[in-house]
Design a protein around this motif. Sequence first.
Motif, short mmCIF file in Angstrom:
data_model
loop_
_atom_site.label_atom_id
_atom_site.label_comp_id
_atom_site.label_asym_id
_atom_site.label_seq_id
_atom_site.Cartn_x
_atom_site.Cartn_y
_atom_site.Cartn_z
N GLN A 97 0.46 -1.25 0.16
CA GLN A 97 -0.31 0.22 -0.02
C GLN A 97 0.79 1.60 -0.10
O GLN A 97 1.57 0.93 0.52
CB GLN A 97 -0.97 0.10 1.26
N GLY A 98 0.62 2.13 -0.91
CA GLY A 98 1.66 3.44 -0.96
C GLY A 98 2.22 2.91 -1.82
O GLY A 98 2.76 2.27 -2.88
N ASP A 99 2.79 4.58 -2.71
CA ASP A 99 3.98 4.69 -3.50
C ASP A 99 5.48 4.63 -2.64
O ASP A 99 6.22 5.38 -2.16
CB ASP A 99 4.13 6.10 -4.24
N HIS A 100 6.00 3.09 -2.82
CA HIS A 100 7.12 3.00 -2.35
C HIS A 100 7.96 2.34 -3.19
O HIS A 100 9.18 1.15 -2.44
CB HIS A 100 7.42 1.76 -1.00
N VAL A 101 7.61 3.20 -4.13
CA VAL A 101 8.65 2.60 -5.80
C VAL A 101 10.62 2.51 -4.92
O VAL A 101 10.97 0.84 -4.89
CB VAL A 101 8.42 2.94 -6.67
N GLU A 102 10.55 3.78 -4.84
CA GLU A 102 12.20 3.73 -4.36
C GLU A 102 12.74 2.45 -3.46
O GLU A 102 13.33 2.02 -3.48
CB GLU A 102 12.79 5.26 -4.00
N LYS A 103 12.31 3.10 -1.79
CA LYS A 103 11.98 1.95 -1.07
C LYS A 103 12.23 0.75 -1.12
O LYS A 103 13.02 0.03 -0.85
CB LYS A 103 11.09 1.78 0.21
N VAL A 104 11.50 0.18 -2.06
CA VAL A 104 10.65 -1.38 -2.75
C VAL A 104 12.40 -2.02 -3.63
O VAL A 104 13.46 -2.43 -3.28
CB VAL A 104 10.05 -2.09 -3.47
N MET A 105 12.55 -0.83 -4.21
CA MET A 105 13.70 -0.93 -5.31
C MET A 105 15.26 -1.67 -4.23
O MET A 105 15.88 -2.21 -4.87
CB MET A 105 13.79 -0.17 -6.17
N THR A 106 15.35 -0.29 -3.76
CA THR A 106 17.02 0.15 -3.12
C THR A 106 17.04 -1.79 -2.36
O THR A 106 17.60 -2.45 -1.98
CB THR A 106 17.16 0.39 -2.42
N ALA A 107 15.69 -2.24 -1.36
CA ALA A 107 15.41 -3.02 -0.69
C ALA A 107 15.95 -4.76 -1.24
O ALA A 107 16.59 -5.42 -1.00
CB ALA A 107 14.32 -3.78 0.21
N LEU A 108 14.63 -4.35 -3.18
CA LEU A 108 15.42 -5.98 -3.74
C LEU A 108 16.82 -6.19 -4.17
O LEU A 108 17.47 -7.17 -3.96
CB LEU A 108 14.39 -5.44 -4.65
N LYS A 109 17.58 -5.05 -4.51
CA LYS A 109 18.62 -4.85 -4.42
C LYS A 109 19.73 -5.62 -3.43
O LYS A 109 21.08 -5.71 -4.28
CB LYS A 109 18.85 -3.55 -4.78
N ALA A 110 19.78 -4.57 -2.48
CA ALA A 110 20.35 -4.80 -1.36
C ALA A 110 20.18 -6.82 -0.87
O ALA A 110 21.27 -7.59 -0.22
CB ALA A 110 19.74 -4.77 -0.05
N GLN A 111 18.83 -7.01 -1.92
CA GLN A 111 19.71 -8.75 -1.02
C GLN A 111 19.65 -9.62 -2.62
O GLN A 111 19.73 -10.60 -2.59
CB GLN A 111 17.48 -9.16 -0.88
N GLY A 112 20.16 -8.70 -3.61
CA GLY A 112 20.55 -9.65 -4.53
C GLY A 112 20.27 -10.06 -5.93
O GLY A 112 20.24 -10.07 -7.13
N HIS A 113 19.27 -8.37 -5.44
CA HIS A 113 17.74 -9.24 -6.79
C HIS A 113 17.97 -7.97 -8.38
O HIS A 113 18.43 -7.42 -7.98
CB HIS A 113 16.08 -8.94 -6.83
N THR A 114 18.11 -8.55 -9.56
CA THR A 114 17.75 -7.94 -10.77
C THR A 114 16.74 -6.74 -10.63
O THR A 114 16.06 -8.11 -11.03
CB THR A 114 18.03 -8.18 -12.16
N VAL A 115 16.88 -5.68 -10.21
CA VAL A 115 15.62 -4.73 -10.48
C VAL A 115 15.75 -4.03 -11.76
O VAL A 115 16.44 -3.21 -11.64
CB VAL A 115 15.26 -4.39 -9.38
N LYS A 116 13.87 -4.01 -11.90
CA LYS A 116 13.40 -3.01 -13.19
C LYS A 116 12.41 -2.09 -12.48
O LYS A 116 11.61 -1.94 -12.44
CB LYS A 116 13.51 -2.99 -14.30
N ARG A 117 12.33 -1.06 -13.22
CA ARG A 117 11.29 -0.25 -12.79
C ARG A 117 10.20 -0.26 -14.12
O ARG A 117 10.62 -0.22 -15.03
CB ARG A 117 11.68 1.54 -12.25
N ALA A 118 8.98 -0.37 -13.53
CA ALA A 118 8.56 -0.76 -14.71
C ALA A 118 7.13 0.24 -14.31
O ALA A 118 6.51 1.01 -13.88
CB ALA A 118 7.76 -2.60 -14.51
N GLY A 119 6.61 0.49 -15.91
CA GLY A 119 6.04 1.98 -16.06
C GLY A 119 5.92 2.86 -16.24
O GLY A 119 7.36 2.82 -16.19
N GLY A 120 5.27 3.94 -16.11
CA GLY A 120 5.62 5.53 -15.92
C GLY A 120 6.40 5.84 -14.93
O GLY A 120 7.16 6.32 -13.81
#
Length: 120
Positions: A97-120
């Motif tokens: 819930q909410g606009d947390h795209v940047e927080k989620v991307m940094t958390a996933l990158k820290a866990q070693g996932h390859t992350v891309k932002r999708a959409g606008g």
Amino acid sequence: MKNKLSSGGLVYSTEAGRMCPACRQPVAQCVCRKTSAAPAGDGIVRVSRETKGRGGKAVTLVKGVALDAAALVALGKQLKSACGSGGTVKDSVIEIQGDHVEKVMTALKAQGHTVKRAGG
């Protein structure tokens, strides 16, 4: 004229709740979901923001995580606590819930996932 409802099947029971359309069991005792493997993907986790059908409220979506259902729920719990927000896991998609795209991307990158932002 025959009734065409025979192809649909039972969707909800007041006794057991939601029913699985494939194995006709309650979702808690579903046999087909336990046997299915992790969804095959391209190895890229896509994070997007969506407001459609949610009364104008933003939701952060995480798609393409190649984990089984239990690990996906655990990852969703970690991301929700990192954002300080609520959310759920539906159909192999983590919704926060909410606009947390940047927080989620940094958390996933820290866990070693390859992350891309999708959409606008």
